[in-house]
Design a protein around this motif. Structure first.
Motif, mmCIF file in Angstrom:
data_model
loop_
_atom_site.group_PDB
_atom_site.id
_atom_site.type_symbol
_atom_site.label_atom_id
_atom_site.label_comp_id
_atom_site.label_asym_id
_atom_site.label_seq_id
_atom_site.Cartn_x
_atom_site.Cartn_y
_atom_site.Cartn_z
ATOM 1 N N GLY A 84 78.234 41.094 39.690
ATOM 2 C CA GLY A 84 77.813 39.744 39.363
ATOM 3 C C GLY A 84 77.498 38.930 40.597
ATOM 4 O O GLY A 84 77.047 37.796 40.508
ATOM 5 N N THR A 90 69.379 43.000 44.834
ATOM 6 C CA THR A 90 69.531 42.484 43.476
ATOM 7 C C THR A 90 68.364 41.567 43.107
ATOM 8 O O THR A 90 67.696 41.007 43.959
ATOM 9 C CB THR A 90 70.853 41.699 43.286
ATOM 10 O OG1 THR A 90 70.930 40.660 44.255
ATOM 11 C CG2 THR A 90 72.061 42.596 43.384
ATOM 12 N N VAL A 92 67.529 38.142 41.149
ATOM 13 C CA VAL A 92 68.262 36.923 40.831
ATOM 14 C C VAL A 92 67.362 35.963 40.060
ATOM 15 O O VAL A 92 66.245 35.675 40.485
ATOM 16 C CB VAL A 92 68.755 36.230 42.125
ATOM 17 C CG1 VAL A 92 69.617 35.026 41.803
ATOM 18 C CG2 VAL A 92 69.502 37.201 43.005
ATOM 19 N N THR A 93 67.860 35.480 38.926
ATOM 20 C CA THR A 93 67.155 34.453 38.163
ATOM 21 C C THR A 93 67.799 33.116 38.499
ATOM 22 O O THR A 93 69.012 32.948 38.328
ATOM 23 C CB THR A 93 67.245 34.726 36.648
ATOM 24 O OG1 THR A 93 66.733 36.029 36.392
ATOM 25 C CG2 THR A 93 66.457 33.697 35.863
ATOM 26 N N THR A 102 62.483 27.812 36.075
ATOM 27 C CA THR A 102 63.147 29.083 36.328
ATOM 28 C C THR A 102 62.273 29.927 37.240
ATOM 29 O O THR A 102 61.060 29.975 37.093
ATOM 30 C CB THR A 102 63.382 29.843 35.000
ATOM 31 O OG1 THR A 102 64.184 29.042 34.148
ATOM 32 C CG2 THR A 102 64.080 31.160 35.238
ATOM 33 N N VAL A 104 62.398 33.899 39.409
ATOM 34 C CA VAL A 104 63.095 35.172 39.590
ATOM 35 C C VAL A 104 62.694 35.753 40.939
ATOM 36 O O VAL A 104 61.504 35.850 41.247
ATOM 37 C CB VAL A 104 62.741 36.165 38.454
ATOM 38 C CG1 VAL A 104 63.427 37.500 38.680
ATOM 39 C CG2 VAL A 104 63.096 35.592 37.099
ATOM 40 N N GLU A 134 77.768 34.050 42.963
ATOM 41 C CA GLU A 134 77.881 34.696 41.655
ATOM 42 C C GLU A 134 77.115 33.918 40.601
ATOM 43 O O GLU A 134 76.721 32.765 40.826
ATOM 44 C CB GLU A 134 79.350 34.777 41.242
ATOM 45 C CG GLU A 134 80.204 35.610 42.161
ATOM 46 C CD GLU A 134 81.660 35.637 41.729
ATOM 47 O OE1 GLU A 134 82.063 34.818 40.868
ATOM 48 O OE2 GLU A 134 82.400 36.474 42.266
ATOM 49 N N GLU A 135 76.952 34.552 39.440
ATOM 50 C CA GLU A 135 76.314 33.880 38.308
ATOM 51 C C GLU A 135 77.077 32.597 38.002
ATOM 52 O O GLU A 135 78.301 32.579 37.992
ATOM 53 C CB GLU A 135 76.300 34.789 37.074
ATOM 54 C CG GLU A 135 75.362 35.963 37.211
ATOM 55 C CD GLU A 135 75.366 36.865 35.975
ATOM 56 O OE1 GLU A 135 76.024 36.525 34.972
ATOM 57 O OE2 GLU A 135 74.699 37.912 36.028
ATOM 58 N N ASP A 153 71.418 31.838 37.425
ATOM 59 C CA ASP A 153 71.470 32.114 35.986
ATOM 60 C C ASP A 153 71.849 33.564 35.703
ATOM 61 O O ASP A 153 72.651 33.837 34.818
ATOM 62 C CB ASP A 153 70.122 31.768 35.347
ATOM 63 C CG ASP A 153 70.149 31.838 33.843
ATOM 64 O OD1 ASP A 153 71.139 31.360 33.247
ATOM 65 O OD2 ASP A 153 69.182 32.374 33.264
ATOM 66 N N ARG A 154 71.247 34.497 36.458
ATOM 67 C CA ARG A 154 71.513 35.911 36.203
ATOM 68 C C ARG A 154 71.338 36.718 37.480
ATOM 69 O O ARG A 154 70.450 36.444 38.277
ATOM 70 C CB ARG A 154 70.561 36.425 35.111
ATOM 71 C CG ARG A 154 70.842 37.841 34.666
ATOM 72 C CD ARG A 154 70.079 38.267 33.422
ATOM 73 N NE ARG A 154 68.644 38.038 33.542
ATOM 74 C CZ ARG A 154 67.918 37.349 32.644
ATOM 75 N NH1 ARG A 154 68.482 36.847 31.571
ATOM 76 N NH2 ARG A 154 66.634 37.193 32.814
ATOM 77 N N VAL A 155 72.189 37.741 37.645
ATOM 78 C CA VAL A 155 72.108 38.673 38.774
ATOM 79 C C VAL A 155 71.994 40.064 38.179
ATOM 80 O O VAL A 155 72.837 40.483 37.397
ATOM 81 C CB VAL A 155 73.359 38.583 39.686
ATOM 82 C CG1 VAL A 155 73.283 39.603 40.806
ATOM 83 C CG2 VAL A 155 73.534 37.181 40.241
ATOM 84 N N GLU A 156 70.909 40.777 38.566
ATOM 85 C CA GLU A 156 70.691 42.118 38.010
ATOM 86 C C GLU A 156 70.567 43.155 39.118
ATOM 87 O O GLU A 156 69.949 42.894 40.147
ATOM 88 C CB GLU A 156 69.390 42.141 37.182
ATOM 89 C CG GLU A 156 69.408 41.154 36.018
ATOM 90 C CD GLU A 156 68.052 41.052 35.359
ATOM 91 O OE1 GLU A 156 67.865 41.761 34.345
ATOM 92 O OE2 GLU A 156 67.218 40.294 35.878
#
Length: 158
Positions: A84, A90, A92-93, A102, A104, A134-135, A153-156
């Motif tokens: 996370g 990674t 990241v959003t 938003t 990315v 972190e998110e 918002d998001r970590v992928e």
């Protein structure tokens, strides 16, 4: 010598370019030089000089790519257990706190960075602000254009 981080995709792209330069461009340029030599006087032969210039560029690029690959530390983010946290590689959003826009980004090595494709360098102001967060965290990105607040918002790990 310091190792430079690079994604698996970045390494593959460099190896593909190196392969093309060595197996396609180099023989084509050598043939162009040979053909131009057959036309006689090399002092005033524009085709010869153009081919030699292409050869110089190609050989320089081959050396540059080989050097980059020799100093690369290839990191496969898919082999790292998701935590996370934002790390190299990674995706990241981010949500702009002021405008709700938003965006990315994928954090990549310096040589792979391409802002038009949302690939940002690990040494960029945005990436430096995001690494280790972190998110849900809110970060302030200090850039030449001014400070901007983003919520992660998001970590992928793609």
């Amino acid at each position: 010598m310091n190792k430079v981080p690079m994604t698996v995709q970045g390494e593959a792209a460099l190896r593909q370019e190196l392969d093309r330069l060595k197996k396609v461009d180099r023989p084509r340029i050598s043939q162009a030089i040979a053909d131009a030599r057959e036309h006689g006087d090399l002092k005033e032969n524009a085709e010869y000089h153009a081919a030699r210039e292409q050869q110089s560029f190609a050989e320089g690029r081959i050396i540059e790519i080989e050097s980059k690959l020799a100093g690369a530390q290839v990191i496969d983010v898919t082999q790292i257990a998701p935590t996370g946290k934002v790390i190299f590689g990674t995706t990241v959003t981010l949500l702009n706190v002021d405008t709700d826009a938003t965006v990315v980004y994928r954090i990549v090595g310096d040589d792979e960075a391409d802002v038009r494709n949302n690939l940002i360098s690990v040494s960029s102001p945005i990436a430096r602000a995001l690494i280790g967060k972190e998110e849900g965290d809110v970060v302030v990105v200090r850039a030449p254009g001014g400070d901007t607040e983003y919520e992660i918002d998001r970590v992928e790990h793609l």
